[in-house]
Write an enzyme that holds these catalytic residues in place. Structure first.
Site, PDB file in Angstrom:
ATOM      1  N   GLU A 165       0.243  11.441  -9.843  1.00  0.00           N
ATOM      2  CA  GLU A 165       1.027  10.342 -10.380  1.00  0.00           C
ATOM      3  C   GLU A 165       2.153  10.109  -9.371  1.00  0.00           C
ATOM      4  OE1 GLU A 165       2.422  11.099 -14.357  1.00  0.00           O
ATOM      5  OE2 GLU A 165       3.577   9.241 -14.371  1.00  0.00           O
ATOM      6  N   ARG A 198      -2.823  26.330 -13.816  1.00  0.00           N
ATOM      7  CA  ARG A 198      -1.896  25.762 -12.842  1.00  0.00           C
ATOM      8  C   ARG A 198      -1.186  26.886 -12.107  1.00  0.00           C
ATOM      9  NH1 ARG A 198       0.493  21.698 -15.050  1.00  0.00           N
ATOM     10  NH2 ARG A 198       2.247  21.579 -13.648  1.00  0.00           N
ATOM     11  N   LYS A 221       7.710  17.751 -11.434  1.00  0.00           N
ATOM     12  CA  LYS A 221       8.369  16.687 -10.664  1.00  0.00           C
ATOM     13  C   LYS A 221       9.601  16.194 -11.412  1.00  0.00           C
ATOM     14  CE  LYS A 221       4.059  14.556  -9.211  1.00  0.00           C
ATOM     15  NZ  LYS A 221       3.503  14.155 -10.515  1.00  0.00           N
TER      16      LYS A 221
HETATM   17  P1  ATP Z   1       4.257  17.550 -12.579  1.00  0.00           P
HETATM   18  O1  ATP Z   1       4.697  17.926 -13.960  1.00  0.00           O
HETATM   19  O2  ATP Z   1       4.750  18.482 -11.563  1.00  0.00           O
HETATM   20  O3  ATP Z   1       4.565  16.140 -12.280  1.00  0.00           O
HETATM   21  P2  ATP Z   1       1.596  16.779 -13.062  1.00  0.00           P
HETATM   22  O4  ATP Z   1       0.410  17.554 -13.455  1.00  0.00           O
HETATM   23  O5  ATP Z   1       2.140  15.804 -14.024  1.00  0.00           O
HETATM   24  O6  ATP Z   1       2.691  17.782 -12.573  1.00  0.00           O
HETATM   25  P3  ATP Z   1       0.267  14.978 -11.325  1.00  0.00           P
HETATM   26  O7  ATP Z   1       0.827  14.171 -10.222  1.00  0.00           O
HETATM   27  O8  ATP Z   1      -0.191  14.283 -12.538  1.00  0.00           O
HETATM   28  O9  ATP Z   1       1.358  16.049 -11.692  1.00  0.00           O
HETATM   29  O10 ATP Z   1      -0.846  15.952 -10.792  1.00  0.00           O
HETATM   30  C1  ATP Z   1      -1.819  15.652  -9.818  1.00  0.00           C
HETATM   31  C2  ATP Z   1      -2.812  16.770  -9.804  1.00  0.00           C
HETATM   32  O11 ATP Z   1      -2.197  17.990  -9.421  1.00  0.00           O
HETATM   33  C3  ATP Z   1      -3.408  16.993 -11.177  1.00  0.00           C
HETATM   34  O12 ATP Z   1      -4.811  17.120 -11.060  1.00  0.00           O
HETATM   35  C4  ATP Z   1      -2.770  18.277 -11.651  1.00  0.00           C
HETATM   36  O13 ATP Z   1      -3.631  18.990 -12.471  1.00  0.00           O
HETATM   37  C5  ATP Z   1      -2.491  19.005 -10.342  1.00  0.00           C
HETATM   38  N1  ATP Z   1      -1.342  19.899 -10.484  1.00  0.00           N
HETATM   39  C6  ATP Z   1      -0.089  19.568 -10.839  1.00  0.00           C
HETATM   40  N2  ATP Z   1       0.700  20.658 -10.920  1.00  0.00           N
HETATM   41  C7  ATP Z   1      -0.079  21.719 -10.592  1.00  0.00           C
HETATM   42  C8  ATP Z   1       0.140  23.129 -10.497  1.00  0.00           C
HETATM   43  N3  ATP Z   1       1.338  23.670 -10.739  1.00  0.00           N
HETATM   44  N4  ATP Z   1      -0.901  23.910 -10.136  1.00  0.00           N
HETATM   45  C9  ATP Z   1      -2.092  23.371  -9.876  1.00  0.00           C
HETATM   46  N5  ATP Z   1      -2.369  22.066  -9.950  1.00  0.00           N
HETATM   47  C10 ATP Z   1      -1.385  21.235 -10.313  1.00  0.00           C
HETATM   48 MG    MG Z   2       1.600  14.052 -14.695  1.00  0.00          MG
END
Ligand code: ATP
Ligand code: MG
Length: 562
Positions: free
Chosen positions: A45, A269, A279
């Site tokens: 995202e 994760r 983020k």
């Molecule tokens: P954040 O809360 O940090 O924004 P998110 O999952 O909302 O994390 P996205 O940008 O939606 O962030 O994630 C993109 C991809 O990265 C998704 O497939 C997610 O599963 C993966 N991802 C995000 N955080 C992690 C993590 N800590 N470990 C492994 N994969 C991750």
């Molecule tokens: Mg997200």
């Protein structure tokens, strides 16, 4: 096309490390012919910079198609217009490339808004979706709880024709924000709360960073994500464990829409000690100026690690070592530090830098003379990294901590009467020292043994200690930034109260006047060195020839081990 035969057979013929569970699934699917080409995607995202958790997902998704053939798409999951920015899109691309991966197609979920709208109409026409005028409080009320079933909305039994009319008018902007939603018609008594008639569209008059003001309705994550996977023929849609309960809905949409059967698989994760990873939280640190931007070298972002001096290889190695787990766990930051040390030990040139300087004067060295000594750049590298020239003269800078007025037991460095070798140079003997009014040592006075030159030592004297130094007349001044862990507790997220209360107040120490070898004068931003005995350092992005700045990447040894 089947998977590239080369990588496929090579894999089965070698006995490398055991397959992780996702590799097992993929190998079975490829063997059974379920899919012809493996297609994965990385779907960030664009609401912030990528962090080391994303690096884990990137290495996994791109790594699988490197191993088994096929390809990986980069898809920006930009269906929420509020938080997304072009700056984030650009930084995310840069970070993936820097890690060493190349996507096949760059796609945006927002490119599918027309198609997703069509899918919604299809569900409506098949009687699987309805327009609901319940307020958000009423919707929450209808949802029920994990232990009690939900209740049907009074709008649930509208005819497909009426729903279509209302939905088209929602899109046309006839209704106010939040006054209506489109919901999937599934089962308000499902034990899985997510299946209780989830919202799939909401009215939101927000400007989108790509589609502008074309839309006033936006699809919800669950409706957009799986459908985007299908549109792209993603075979294995890999996500983190929080999405396990969403899998049922993911499959339901695909089944009802009769579109490409993408499948979702979940892994744990990455959680890393002494930091936070969402983020949203990292954005708070940036907005509240608690760090110097998203790429502050203390941040767990990919750009932060890059600025700190981490290599892409070290991060890939780290991701490989931690493997793919099915249960949440906390990975030690020291493992990541181990990976960068291993890498830099082989690749970083050694240089001398004095971080906390005091003067050392050689009584018997000729005034005004400069001698050019030679230093090997990297004894650990195969080609030894070549050599460099190091000027030597009568007055040098040495590290304050290398002199002790009253030496401790087993002290092999400088002390009154003691002898030590100056790296790449001569053996010196401490004859005297000078203190200022406050009692701080300001100068160490030594004699040197002219016949003890490194590589050509005819002195017959053996000393146990070797210290680093720089010639005072030739040294360049540099600012050196010493970084430590951003948080003082291992799991700031798990502590009571605000995670920001647990920031480590000593996470940055700035040394304004360090002295470095003149060979470093032209070092360009991003280049990496080992400061002998002091650690690994990288030239900061804001460093200039007039104001050199070095960031400590990592110490030479793990000082946190207890
Ligand atoms: P954040 O809360 O940090 O924004 P998110 O999952 O909302 O994390 P996205 O940008 O939606 O962030 O994630 C993109 C991809 O990265 C998704 O497939 C997610 O599963 C993966 N991802 C995000 N955080 C992690 C993590 N800590 N470990 C492994 N994969 C991750
Ligand atoms: Mg997200």
């Amino acid at each position: 096309m089947f998977v590239t035969l080369h990588s496929y057979t090579e894999h089965f013929m070698s006995d490398e490390k055991p397959l992780n569970f996702i590799e097992e699934i993929i190998e079975n699917d490829l063997k059974s012919g379920k899919y012809k080409t493996l297609v994965t995607r990385f779907p960030p995202e664009p609401n912030g910079y990528l962090h080391i958790g994303h690096a884990k997902a990137i290495c996994l998704n791109f790594g699988l198609t490197q191993k088994y053939g096929g390809y990986t798409n980069l898809r920006f999951d930009d269906t929420n217009p509020v938080t997304e920015k072009t700056e984030y899109v650009n930084s995310q691309q840069e970070d993936i490339k820097w890690l060493g991966f190349q996507w096949k197609n760059e796609l945006h979920a927002s490119d599918y808004f027309d198609e997703l709208y069509g899918f919604a109409l299809k569900l409506i026409d098949k009687g699987f979706a309805y327009v609901d005028e319940s307020t958000s409080e009423e919707l929450a009320q209808q949802k029920g709880t994990p232990t009690t079933v939900g209740t049907n909305s009074p709008f649930r039994d509208r005819s497909p024709a009426e729903n279509r009319d209302l939905f088209e008018r929602m899109r046309a902007g006839e209704f106010a924000d939040g006054s209506m939603t489109l919901r999937a018609k599934i089962d308000m008594a499902s034990p899985n709360m997510i299946m209780r008639d989830p919202i799939i569209y909401r009215i939101k008059r927000e400007h989108h960073h790509r589609t502008g003001d074309k839309w006033c309705i936006y699809p919800m994550y669950d409706f957009a994500h799986g459908q985007s996977d299908s549109i792209e023929n993603i075979t294995h849609s890999i996500c983190t464990l929080e999405y396990v309960p969403h899998r049922e809905l993911y499959d339901w949409f695909i089944d009802k829409l009769e579109i490409f059967p993408s499948k979702q698989y979940e892994f744990a994760r990455l959680n890393l000690s002494y930091t936070v990873m969402s983020k949203r939280k990292l954005l708070q640190l940036v907005n509240e100026n608690l760090v110097d931007g998203w790429d502050d070298p203390r941040m767990p972002t990919i750009s932060g690690f890059r600025r700190r001096g981490y290599t892409p290889e070290s991060i890939r190695e780290f991701c490989d070592r931690i493997g793919i787990a099915k249960r949440e766990n906390l990975i030690e930051l020291s493992l990541l530090e181990f990976c960068i040390r291993e890498d830099l030990n082989k690749s970083a040139n050694r240089v001398m830098a004095v971080l906390d300087p005091i003067k050392l004067t050689l009584t018997n060295y000729p005034e005004g003379e400069t001698e050019i000594l030679t230093g090997e750049n990297n004894p650990e590298a195969e080609d030894k990294g070549g050599t460099r020239e190091i000027p030597f003269s009568k007055t040098l800078w040495i590290e304050r901590e290398d002199f002790m007025e009253e030496p401790a037991k087993k002290w092999f460095r400088l002390a009154p009467g003691a002898m030590v070798r100056l790296k790449h140079a001569y053996i010196v003997k401490c004859e005297d020292f000078v203190k200022d009014a406050e009692g701080h040592v300001t100068e160490v006075i030594c004699s040197y043994l002219p016949e003890s030159k490194s590589g050509n030592d005819a002195s017959g004297v053996n000393v146990k200690g070797t210290i680093h130094w720089v010639s005072a007349e030739h040294a360049k001044t540099a600012e050196v930034r010493l970084y430590d862990r951003l948080f003082s507790v291992a799991s700031p997220d798990a502590e009571e109260g605000d995670f920001k209360d647990y920031l480590n107040p000593a996470s940055l120490e700035v040394l304004q006047t360090a002295y470095i070898e003149p060979a470093l004068a032209g070092a360009s931003p991003g280049s990496r060195f080992q400061f002998i005995r002091k650690g690994y350092f990288a030239v900061d992005k804001n460093s200039t020839p007039d104001k050199l700045i070095f960031n400590r990447t990592v110490t030479l040894k793990d000082s946190w081990k207890n």
